[in-house]
Design an enzyme around this catalytic site. Sequence first.
Site, PDB file in Angstrom:
ATOM      1  N   HIS A 188       0.808  -1.217   0.000  1.00 29.44           N
ATOM      2  CA  HIS A 188       0.000   0.000   0.000  1.00 29.44           C
ATOM      3  C   HIS A 188       0.841   1.267   0.000  1.00 29.44           C
ATOM      4  O   HIS A 188       0.325   2.351   0.230  1.00 29.44           O
ATOM      5  CB  HIS A 188      -0.939   0.021   1.211  1.00 29.44           C
ATOM      6  CG  HIS A 188      -1.978  -1.060   1.134  1.00 29.44           C
ATOM      7  ND1 HIS A 188      -3.013  -1.148   2.006  1.00 29.44           N
ATOM      8  CD2 HIS A 188      -2.122  -2.087   0.290  1.00 29.44           C
ATOM      9  CE1 HIS A 188      -3.754  -2.200   1.702  1.00 29.44           C
ATOM     10  NE2 HIS A 188      -3.221  -2.786   0.672  1.00 29.44           N
ATOM     11  N   ILE A 211       1.223   7.127   0.434  1.00 27.75           N
ATOM     12  CA  ILE A 211       0.705   6.040   1.253  1.00 27.75           C
ATOM     13  C   ILE A 211      -0.790   5.928   1.044  1.00 27.75           C
ATOM     14  O   ILE A 211      -1.511   6.926   1.099  1.00 27.75           O
ATOM     15  CB  ILE A 211       0.983   6.302   2.747  1.00 27.75           C
ATOM     16  CG1 ILE A 211       2.461   6.572   2.970  1.00 27.75           C
ATOM     17  CG2 ILE A 211       0.508   5.157   3.598  1.00 27.75           C
ATOM     18  CD1 ILE A 211       2.755   7.246   4.285  1.00 27.75           C
ATOM     19  N   CYS A 212      -1.226   4.715   0.812  1.00 27.43           N
ATOM     20  CA  CYS A 212      -2.657   4.469   0.658  1.00 27.43           C
ATOM     21  C   CYS A 212      -3.152   3.873   1.964  1.00 27.43           C
ATOM     22  O   CYS A 212      -3.054   2.677   2.187  1.00 27.43           O
ATOM     23  CB  CYS A 212      -2.893   3.517  -0.513  1.00 27.43           C
ATOM     24  SG  CYS A 212      -4.586   2.995  -0.688  1.00 27.43           S
ATOM     25  N   LEU A 213      -3.605   4.733   2.842  1.00 28.12           N
ATOM     26  CA  LEU A 213      -4.058   4.271   4.153  1.00 28.12           C
ATOM     27  C   LEU A 213      -5.309   5.066   4.504  1.00 28.12           C
ATOM     28  O   LEU A 213      -5.303   6.287   4.431  1.00 28.12           O
ATOM     29  CB  LEU A 213      -2.954   4.507   5.195  1.00 28.12           C
ATOM     30  CG  LEU A 213      -3.264   4.105   6.634  1.00 28.12           C
ATOM     31  CD1 LEU A 213      -3.455   2.605   6.736  1.00 28.12           C
ATOM     32  CD2 LEU A 213      -2.149   4.550   7.569  1.00 28.12           C
TER      33      LEU A 213
END
Lengths: 541, 166
Positions: B97, B104-106
């Site tokens: 991710h 950042i893919c959060l």
Amino acid sequence: MAQSGSAMEVPADFTAPEDFLGDGRTPLATVLSDMDRVTRCMICGEFYTQPTITACSHTYCALCIRQAATNTGVCPTDGKKIDKSALRKNWVVTEVVARWKECRPQLLALIERAKTLEAKLLEAHEPMSNSEPAAANTEPALPTSTESSGRKKRQFDQVDPKNAAQPRRLRSFGPDKPSIYYKEVNGESVLHESDDEHMPDVLDPPLEDKFDPAKATAACPCCNERMKPEEVFDHLDFCEANGKAPRPALPPPASHAQPSYHALSKQTAAGSSRQSQSSNTAPLTAPGNSTKRRRIAASPPRLQPIGQLNYNLLTLPSLRKKLNELGIHSNGSKQLLERRHRYYVDLYNTNVDADEPRKPKDLMRDMEVWERTQGGMAKSKPNEVMQKDFNRDNYSAANNNQFKDLISQARAKMAATKQPKAETRPPENIPESSTPPGTPQVAPGYLGISNGTGSGSTHVNSSHKEQQQRETTPAKAMFISAVETTNNDLYAPRSPRAQQQQQQQQWTNNYPPSSQQARSIPMFQLPGDPIKDFDYSTETK
Amino acid sequence: MASSFAVKRLQRELIKLQAQTPPGITLISANDFSEWHLDIRVLDDTNPLYTNQTYRLRFTFSATYPIEPPEVVFLTRAPNGADPPVLNDYPVPMHPHVYSNGIICLDLLDKQAWSPVHNVESVCISLQSMLTGNRKNERPPNDADFVRSNMRRPRDISFLFHDEKV
């Protein structure tokens, strides 16, 4: 780390839960620190201002939770949906925070004094510990654990009835015998002498507040006249100053005018129950006091909260009108108006709930701050280069790395596609100053694409020129690319040369546009469909 | 830049961070209230992916913080670093991710899942735990495309949060 603190000084009135953890995490320090933490809003980190409880029983500052709810519509802690109309004041927390804020500095001062005292005591012990090495090991431990905690608890003693858990000897001594208390804790008669000098001013202030039935008086919240606590409510009915003080919600906080804790707790308990009930504007028939008349007479006209608008249904002019009606600025785009209105509604409704509502002038000042920091006058970063005082040299120096990096990437890409004449420019020619910080990252991908599409050996020269043109300014480049793509859409696959010619033709043909093309419908010809005159048709009724 | 609301809150956080940081988290620089740099380290030494690695995070705060989330990315190079610039001054952790450009893919950092009760410290800890729990040595599936074509700031990207396991 050292550099990080340079720009920002710790403000003088800064307080944090960690203040109590000065000498490590002793059990008491942890409890006090936790106590401090729970009196603070989870969103802003400050002590609660207008603590407000949600339907899911979490408490925040009124403005904090309203803003958070405006943004996401859910509770920050558990993510449950928040209905703004279900937000209620949390009176108990209001009281707790007020009391805690009051005793906090005293508590810290007390701890500080205890520490210095302890140090002095240890010094006084020095000669003795030399003669009795065995006792010296245990002795310092005793004061640290019992003494410091005992003293702090001592102050709670006046507030907290649960203090029965304290060691017996602490309770058995009268309030006017601090030196004996101290002597007993240390179990040394030698200490008694040295204690006598400074003990009174250590322990005296809190002891003054100790409940003393003979002196127990309470001040009238309106005229400050002192009397027996039982008499206060009756007195209030006839108090002359009553009409002038609209809502004596809290007893006066000043320590000297304060009634004894006994009376105080009675008063505040009665006060909070009254307040919480009166928040529903229902008259109260509380047992044992006659405050009903006073409350009704004193409560100011209640402000009405503003409802939310459905912005989608409003046009810009009507939204502008709404803002004008509220007396706030109505300039800017619709999006800005929406944001401004949302913030104002939160601010206003917070004020509606407030114990002592602020003046509209103050709200307007808040709105101006908002305008400066988040609203229309806020300086947003991408516009940095558009500022009047923009420093070109600083900017290009600061971003030099990035620019060079991008250039090297572009060079590498161009070399990779094996263009015969990889045109590169000296770095100082780049008009960096007109590039917003976001765009340089765009460039590599963009160049890559343009290289990919500009294939075909015959086209190299022209594409090369285009490339040059393109790189003059990013803005221009983007414009050119936009024109190109639209043109490509319009005049589908042809040879680039023909395309260009076609394009030129098109432009020369159209500018100025010929009158021939503009009127395609012959003047004197009836249209195919019959004309229906709606104005006179009976059907419209 | 930031409003007094944001400044107050950030000041509070900064004082706390300067006094003490959780293990594996170091405050590198916070010269103003709009951009902070922090280093994080994965504490789990049994995870071969991140052993002996330190990752630099950049927090960018808007005037609406903490009502709106900060922008958090892994830095790939020093802002005023070496000349000529060295690509990838700092490593970007391998994670399905985390894109190789540091984005950042959060969901925590997205508008919807962000909550104002989070703070810089809690975000760092979340990222630490996100890395600790990962054993896959891979990038997101469309990493190359994304890195090449992305010209948006992380806050404007609409991520699709599909993976519940992280």
